[in-house]
Scaffold this motif. Sequence first.
Motif, PDB file in Angstrom:
ATOM      1  N   VAL A 283     -70.071 -76.839  49.377  1.00  0.00           N
ATOM      2  CA  VAL A 283     -69.848 -76.958  47.940  1.00  0.00           C
ATOM      3  C   VAL A 283     -68.685 -76.044  47.587  1.00  0.00           C
ATOM      4  O   VAL A 283     -68.742 -74.846  47.812  1.00  0.00           O
ATOM      5  CB  VAL A 283     -71.110 -76.537  47.152  1.00  0.00           C
ATOM      6  CG1 VAL A 283     -70.884 -76.756  45.666  1.00  0.00           C
ATOM      7  CG2 VAL A 283     -72.314 -77.317  47.644  1.00  0.00           C
ATOM      8  N   GLN A 288     -61.454 -73.680  44.358  1.00  0.00           N
ATOM      9  CA  GLN A 288     -61.268 -74.442  45.596  1.00  0.00           C
ATOM     10  C   GLN A 288     -61.196 -75.939  45.295  1.00  0.00           C
ATOM     11  O   GLN A 288     -60.368 -76.659  45.857  1.00  0.00           O
ATOM     12  CB  GLN A 288     -62.436 -74.175  46.561  1.00  0.00           C
ATOM     13  CG  GLN A 288     -62.421 -72.769  47.153  1.00  0.00           C
ATOM     14  CD  GLN A 288     -63.677 -72.475  47.974  1.00  0.00           C
ATOM     15  OE1 GLN A 288     -64.763 -72.994  47.684  1.00  0.00           O
ATOM     16  NE2 GLN A 288     -63.549 -71.614  48.972  1.00  0.00           N
ATOM     17  N   SER A 311     -59.391 -64.474  52.070  1.00  0.00           N
ATOM     18  CA  SER A 311     -60.801 -64.707  51.794  1.00  0.00           C
ATOM     19  C   SER A 311     -61.046 -65.545  50.534  1.00  0.00           C
ATOM     20  O   SER A 311     -62.107 -65.473  49.935  1.00  0.00           O
ATOM     21  CB  SER A 311     -61.566 -63.383  51.696  1.00  0.00           C
ATOM     22  OG  SER A 311     -62.910 -63.604  52.050  1.00  0.00           O
ATOM     23  N   THR A 315     -60.276 -72.099  54.486  1.00  0.00           N
ATOM     24  CA  THR A 315     -60.865 -72.901  55.546  1.00  0.00           C
ATOM     25  C   THR A 315     -61.806 -73.972  54.999  1.00  0.00           C
ATOM     26  O   THR A 315     -61.838 -75.095  55.492  1.00  0.00           O
ATOM     27  CB  THR A 315     -61.630 -71.994  56.532  1.00  0.00           C
ATOM     28  OG1 THR A 315     -60.850 -70.820  56.744  1.00  0.00           O
ATOM     29  CG2 THR A 315     -61.877 -72.688  57.830  1.00  0.00           C
ATOM     30  N   GLU A 316     -62.569 -73.606  53.957  1.00  0.00           N
ATOM     31  CA  GLU A 316     -63.502 -74.592  53.408  1.00  0.00           C
ATOM     32  C   GLU A 316     -62.744 -75.751  52.781  1.00  0.00           C
ATOM     33  O   GLU A 316     -63.168 -76.904  52.876  1.00  0.00           O
ATOM     34  CB  GLU A 316     -64.433 -73.961  52.362  1.00  0.00           C
ATOM     35  CG  GLU A 316     -64.896 -72.552  52.649  1.00  0.00           C
ATOM     36  CD  GLU A 316     -65.780 -72.441  53.881  1.00  0.00           C
ATOM     37  OE1 GLU A 316     -65.586 -71.457  54.625  1.00  0.00           O
ATOM     38  OE2 GLU A 316     -66.643 -73.307  54.087  1.00  0.00           O
ATOM     39  N   ARG A 348     -66.483 -72.523  63.112  1.00  0.00           N
ATOM     40  CA  ARG A 348     -66.725 -73.121  61.806  1.00  0.00           C
ATOM     41  C   ARG A 348     -66.461 -74.620  61.857  1.00  0.00           C
ATOM     42  O   ARG A 348     -67.212 -75.402  61.289  1.00  0.00           O
ATOM     43  CB  ARG A 348     -65.864 -72.434  60.743  1.00  0.00           C
ATOM     44  CG  ARG A 348     -66.486 -71.100  60.310  1.00  0.00           C
ATOM     45  CD  ARG A 348     -65.502 -70.191  59.656  1.00  0.00           C
ATOM     46  NE  ARG A 348     -65.262 -70.533  58.257  1.00  0.00           N
ATOM     47  CZ  ARG A 348     -64.452 -69.829  57.461  1.00  0.00           C
ATOM     48  NH1 ARG A 348     -63.839 -68.763  57.937  1.00  0.00           N
ATOM     49  NH2 ARG A 348     -64.284 -70.164  56.215  1.00  0.00           N
ATOM     50  N   ASP A 639     -62.590 -62.768  60.056  1.00  0.00           N
ATOM     51  CA  ASP A 639     -63.526 -62.691  58.934  1.00  0.00           C
ATOM     52  C   ASP A 639     -64.786 -61.962  59.402  1.00  0.00           C
ATOM     53  O   ASP A 639     -65.655 -62.568  60.021  1.00  0.00           O
ATOM     54  CB  ASP A 639     -63.852 -64.123  58.469  1.00  0.00           C
ATOM     55  CG  ASP A 639     -64.773 -64.152  57.255  1.00  0.00           C
ATOM     56  OD1 ASP A 639     -64.716 -63.212  56.430  1.00  0.00           O
ATOM     57  OD2 ASP A 639     -65.558 -65.105  57.123  1.00  0.00           O
TER      58      ASP A 639
END
Length: 821
Positions: A283, A288, A311, A315-316, A348, A639
């Motif tokens: 989500v 983002q 951060s 990546t998401e 990930r 991370d």
Amino acid sequence: MEEKEVYYVDVLLPLHLPGTYTYRVPRELHDEVEVGKRVVVQFGSKNDKMYSALVRRIHATAPKWRAKYILSVLDEEPVVTERQLQFWEWMAQYYMCYPGDVMAMAMPAGMKLASESALSIHPDFDGELSRLTKYELQVVNLLTEHPVMRVLDISRAIGVQKIMPLIRTMIEREVVMMDEELRERFVPRKSVYLRLADNYSSEESQRALFDDLERKKRTKQVEMLMQYLQLSHFGKDLVAKRTLPQTSALQTLIKNGVLVAEERVESRLRDYGDDLTPVTSIVLNDEQQSAFTSLNSGNRNAVNLLHGVTSSGKTEVYIKLIDEQVRAGHQVLFLLPEIALTTQIINRLRRYFGDKVGVYHSRFSASQRVEVWQRTKTREAGRYQVLLGARSALFLPFTDLSLVIVDEEHDQSYKQYDPAPRYQGRDAAIYLAHLWEAHTILGSATPSIESYHNATTGKYGLAVMKQRYGGFRLPQVECVDMKQETREGHVHGHFSDTLLTAIRDALANRQQVILFQNRRGFALRLECDDCHHIPQCVHCDVSLVYHKASNSLRCHYCGYSIPVPAECPACHSTRLRMVGVGTERIEEDLQIHFPDARVARMDLDSTLQKNQYVELLNDFAERRIDILVGTQMVTKGLDFEHVSVVGVVNADNLINYPNFRSYERAFQQLTQVSGRAGRHGDTGRVIIQTYNPAHQILQKVIDNDYEGLFCDQDNERRVFRYPPYYKLIEITLKHRDSNVLNAAADWLAAQMRSTFGTRVMGPEYPLVSRVRALYLKTITVRFEKNENIAGAKQLIMQMADDLVKQEGWGRVSVYFDVDPM
Ligand code: ADP
Ligand code: ZN
Ligand code: ZN
């Protein structure tokens, strides 16, 4: 169907040679040849060498000379696609080298079989001889007697001339392997492990041991033993010795036979991390989501820059973008600057896309690389759709590429310096995407001036994320004025009180610390107190660097090494001392200040062995290390949850490096390493030690003022005529005699000036003007951004060719670096 009378093929060889070579196809192979298949050809003046070459073109035009026949066709299906060949050709043309140079680098070693290739029995061969044909059996028998043999010698020994197809099948079935792969892959890596001595295996005996130590008030040993038991899950697992603090208590426990130290070979191909619990949905937060939407809205063939603070969860966003392409059945290329440091991202992606993810990089063995190659190319089961890798992944045989992501696009490691092709992986990725009409996303918290310039001029789309995910604040960055601290007596060795206190507090709160020491030009050297002589390399124009482990002085350019001398080679004084700070030294000093802390070092020396970095990072992630000291390796993409303090031991040598990118780079490195702090909490603190705290770059790092940095730098680049406003080509000449070199360089510069006028600068000596006993000189040409320079490049290459044809200059080597960094 009517057959053509005579067929020719133009083939590409994986050698430093211009263009393609024409061969004739024997009638029985007419149906088999196809563009992109490998064929075996003889090549070389004596015709005694065989290579696997790639078919580039098939035609019926006879060359002026008598063409030789190809010997055999190795593949049933093309191994290289038309688009790959186009990509190679673009690369050769753009970066001023030969397609053969690109081919040599692009294809996995396992696919470049030649008569000179050395073969061995595959270590995984099960010895089942009944499955082998008569000739295969002969090959195996030979290799049992002579463990390493060249293809050519095998062919002679068993009397089979057309041996390559046979060998190819044996390689594919993992009966034999190419020896270079063998050496590369099967280097066992040994480490010292600790186990509890056998007589302490029972609980009673352990209790008795503790009672005994406590009675004798050996508290340090008790603590150490507790720590050991915890890590070993009460003696069930082995514990690597390096994961414990190296204290005298530990030594005593080993000496007294409580703990037994054993050397063991570690598993060579450890999987990346452990947690592979599948994740099915992500989500995105609002910021983002809007970045995602804006990245997705442009046309398919666009380049977009995602500028998101450290951060912010880039990546998401990537994962969401990848997901769409994967669902639609396409392929995605995800590039990282250094695969070594990104095991976290691999995890990930694997958790999300499972076995659709293929990882490709140079630290893999040749057979692993061949496998990834094949699974990228196939359209059948087992096909990879998400290809993750360092720049070499650009060369995979994609079948349906629709998205290219270049993460940390600003990173210098995208640049290949040696050998040719000397290319910029990010830029080549953009071209590759263009060939496929695929979408390109460049991501960074500190974009390169070039990319941001393109985003501000509208050439690229731009999406921005200014907040850290989870609402955490960016770390607080502070500079320590080392001049003042020294004056006031607050400096101990390389550390200020401020930094020491911050580390102490972090450790007390069970938090972790990252310390960054850029070692460039700042490693430990030996200097004579009397005459200030610093021992130099005999082959290169650099000082030797002190290495404690081997007690030697070593050259970082050519590997030359000597034992540490007892007296000054120049004046025979014995008053020699170490100057400079290396990571090794920092690690040692830390141990003195924090004897109980577990300190580890990550740099090129400590991670030379394959997968060593994986272990280090795992140990750090699982908090078996408290303080991680390292070179720029520690600045990138990591991370970790518990890092609350980041220290920069000396920022000045970063800033003062003489290069037009040095301010940009200093800002990037300092901001990136700062970004490792406080990623999962509000306590991040960054301490930068400097003798020049008012420096504009440091101020911009403190204020996190990327825009300000960009405006200044972009302006300077325009005024001083650097990229992105101008394109540079750097030409380097090398020769062992400096007189010959000077004459040749002057000649080439004059030739170039006659055509390109004042665009030509030099020749001049580079910063390091002699390497491996060869003198170096460079000439730089500067073109305006919009000039079409394809023709100019060809002309320059032609001039270089003419140069080496001149009497006495045959051994001058000339190479080109387009867009030098
Ligand atoms: P960046 O690459 O921008 O530095 P990351 O992608 O590493 O940042 O994200 C930082 C941390 O926040 C990671 O631990 C990541 O798992 C977490 N995170 C970011 N976005 C989300 C999200 N939408 N849902 C869950 N966790 C997220
Ligand atoms: Zn001296
Ligand atoms: Zn040297």
